[in-house]
Design a protein around this motif. Structure first.
Motif, PDB file in Angstrom:
ATOM      1  N   LEU A 151       6.825 -43.561 -16.567  1.00 14.72           N
ATOM      2  CA  LEU A 151       7.742 -43.114 -15.477  1.00 14.72           C
ATOM      3  C   LEU A 151       9.623 -43.223 -16.687  1.00 14.72           C
ATOM      4  CD1 LEU A 151       6.860 -46.328 -13.020  1.00 14.72           C
ATOM      5  CD2 LEU A 151       6.853 -43.607 -12.902  1.00 14.72           C
ATOM      6  N   PHE A 152       9.840 -44.321 -17.667  1.00 14.07           N
ATOM      7  CA  PHE A 152      10.660 -44.179 -18.790  1.00 14.07           C
ATOM      8  C   PHE A 152      11.200 -43.325 -19.332  1.00 14.07           C
ATOM      9  CE2 PHE A 152      11.319 -48.088 -17.405  1.00 14.07           C
ATOM     10  CZ  PHE A 152      11.997 -49.529 -16.867  1.00 14.07           C
ATOM     11  N   ALA A 153       9.914 -42.251 -19.728  1.00 13.05           N
ATOM     12  CA  ALA A 153      10.463 -41.114 -19.912  1.00 13.05           C
ATOM     13  C   ALA A 153      11.182 -40.200 -19.480  1.00 13.05           C
ATOM     14  CB  ALA A 153       9.176 -40.261 -20.914  1.00 13.05           C
TER      15      ALA A 153
ATOM     16  N   LEU B  76       6.747 -34.214 -35.979  1.00 16.77           N
ATOM     17  CA  LEU B  76       7.426 -34.619 -34.380  1.00 16.77           C
ATOM     18  C   LEU B  76       7.917 -35.420 -34.733  1.00 16.77           C
ATOM     19  CD1 LEU B  76       5.918 -34.434 -31.684  1.00 16.77           C
ATOM     20  CD2 LEU B  76       3.972 -35.909 -32.906  1.00 16.77           C
ATOM     21  N   ILE B  77       8.727 -36.096 -33.899  1.00 16.62           N
ATOM     22  CA  ILE B  77       9.845 -37.549 -33.280  1.00 16.62           C
ATOM     23  C   ILE B  77       9.100 -38.551 -32.447  1.00 16.62           C
ATOM     24  CG2 ILE B  77      11.500 -38.632 -32.684  1.00 16.62           C
ATOM     25  CD1 ILE B  77      12.774 -35.900 -34.314  1.00 16.62           C
ATOM     26  N   ILE B  78       8.453 -39.249 -32.011  1.00 18.54           N
ATOM     27  CA  ILE B  78       8.367 -39.747 -31.151  1.00 18.54           C
ATOM     28  C   ILE B  78       8.570 -41.433 -30.734  1.00 18.54           C
ATOM     29  CG2 ILE B  78       5.649 -41.548 -30.248  1.00 18.54           C
ATOM     30  CD1 ILE B  78       4.210 -39.706 -32.258  1.00 18.54           C
ATOM     31  N   HIS B  79       9.309 -41.421 -29.508  1.00 17.53           N
ATOM     32  CA  HIS B  79      10.471 -42.038 -28.780  1.00 17.53           C
ATOM     33  C   HIS B  79       9.947 -43.188 -27.776  1.00 17.53           C
ATOM     34  CE1 HIS B  79      14.165 -43.720 -28.340  1.00 17.53           C
ATOM     35  NE2 HIS B  79      14.662 -43.086 -29.319  1.00 17.53           N
ATOM     36  N   CYS B  80      10.583 -44.572 -28.184  1.00 13.51           N
ATOM     37  CA  CYS B  80      10.204 -45.132 -27.410  1.00 13.51           C
ATOM     38  C   CYS B  80      10.257 -45.101 -25.840  1.00 13.51           C
ATOM     39  CB  CYS B  80       9.977 -46.840 -27.763  1.00 13.51           C
ATOM     40  SG  CYS B  80      12.047 -47.148 -27.148  1.00 13.51           S
ATOM     41  N   GLY B  81      10.253 -46.196 -24.227  1.00 19.50           N
ATOM     42  CA  GLY B  81      10.986 -45.572 -23.192  1.00 19.50           C
ATOM     43  C   GLY B  81      12.379 -45.396 -23.177  1.00 19.50           C
TER      44      GLY B  81
END
Length: 396
Positions: free
Chosen positions: A271-273, A349-354
């Motif tokens: 949802l926050f993405a 690859l980058i993985i971001h939090c919400g």
């Protein structure tokens, strides 16, 4: 929705920029009608950016960012200018102050702001003491292709006109969007499966859950909260299946197996993405996981700054799941808070939090940086759903 109802990360961010001693802090005090910022005739009084949340009529809840003068000098001056650059990433609107005809630096900063799609309002301050006001106004209009707002912050003249111009310059997406969007409507029964790990502070809910509950209550939904260990009891207590289940991303597979067929399923992080970032890009980039090897390099970016804890989703769980799939030698770097590399080209690859602690402008500025450097970027919830094999089965 007022100031106390709107988290700072969701408020309009207005930056005040200009050279040292151009009257930035005085303007902030005039706009807020408070002595928010320290004012002095000595150039360079403002060092680090000053953030002040205010309810300003008729703009509404917003955050003003009073920045250091971008003509600051010396080693400390360079550090202050760097802080101004970082603050710029969060701005929705920039107020650029002019008070003399030497405006090369102001124009250079305006060019950078516009590259980042930040609205710029040129302002001529100190109109009560300027001798060349007409000449300066003409030059600013010529350079900026926008008539400047003429103010005297000290005497509080032109402040009403400036507020009206801010209203005209509001970004198209400024109106606060619903976190749950089209997934929930009035009268729906929503089941929230809350996190149980030690990241959730004792006696409190973490921010994404609080904001989601508020969003659902504003929509007049019926909200039921549960943890994964009493999910069966929660479902059996309902006369009919919930319209939507929103779960902690870490228990996606368990909740998916137990959910009624007619219930939609998503996660707080997904949802926050969408609410804060670029969900389409995050989904598209999730497949980059399949191209990772033991020689690959992954960057995990979290908005919160906290001491690493056992079971931390970003520092522990996602790296462990990736290494299980790819190999133990996969290199994973972690940044937190406002730390984010300028050069991302070494990452696969980058993985971001919400991003619940950041405003949307700041998160999307990071997405744009990744896109410009052709580096795939995704999100905690999207990655966890992809690794669990159910990304194509959840509702977005």
């Amino acid at each position: 929705m007022g100031l106390m109802d709107t988290p700072r990360a969701n408020q309009l961010h207005i930056g005040i920029m200009g050279k040292r001693n151009s009257g930035k802090s005085t303007l902030l005090n005039a706009l807020t009608n408070q002595e928010v910022a320290l004012v002095s005739n000595i150039a360079g009084t403002t060092t680090d950016p000053v953030y002040k949340s205010m309810e300003i009529h008729p703009i509404g809840p917003c955050v003003f960012i009073d920045t250091a003068g971008f003509d600051d000098i010396g080693q400390l001056g360079s550090m202050r200018v760097e802080k101004t650059k970082q603050a710029m990433e969060k701005m929705d609107i920039a107020l650029m102050l002019f008070n003399n005809v030497n405006m090369d630096e102001e124009i250079r900063w305006i060019q950078e702001l516009r590259k980042k799609k930040i609205s710029v309002i040129p302002i001529i301050n100190k109109s009560d003491v300027l001798d060349d006001l007409d000449e300066l106004s003409s030059l600013v209009k010529s350079e900026c292709k926008h008539s400047p707002i003429v103010v005297s912050a000290k005497e509080k003249r032109g402040i009403k006109e400036l507020k009206e111009e801010i209203l005209r310059q509001l970004p198209e997406n400024y109106e606060v969007q619903s976190i749950t969007g089209r997934l929930a409507k009035e009268g729906d029964v929503i089941l929230l499966v809350m996190p149980q790990d030690i990241q959730a502070p004792k006696g409190r809910l973490i921010l994404p859950q609080v904001q989601t509950i508020r969003d659902l209550l504003d929509k007049k939904c019926l909200v039921l909260n549960a943890t994964v260990d009493n999910l069966d009891q929660a479902l059996s207590s309902l006369a009919s299946p919930p319209n939507l289940i929103i779960t902690d991303s870490q228990v996606f597979p368990i909740v998916y197996e137990k959910k009624p067929e007619s219930s939609k399923l998503t996660s707080f992080s997904v949802l926050f993405a969408n609410y804060k970032g670029d969900l389409d890009y995050f989904i598209k980039c999730a497949s980059a996981i399949d191209r990772l090897t033991e020689n690959s390099k992954v960057l995990i970016a979290e908005a919160c700054t906290h001491s690493p804890l056992t079971e931390d989703i970003g520092r522990e769980k996602i790296p462990k799941m990736l290494r299980k799939k790819v190999g133990e030698n996969l290199k994973v770097d972690i940044v937190s808070g406002t730390d984010f590399h300028e050069d991302l080209s070494s990452y696969d690859l980058i993985i971001h939090c919400g991003g619940c602690m950041f405003n949307r402008k700041y998160v999307t500025s990071r997405v744009d940086k990744a896109k410009n450097q052709q580096v795939p970027m995704s999100n905690y919830g999207v990655v966890l759903a992809y690794l669990s094999g159910i990304l194509d089965k959840i509702d977005l």
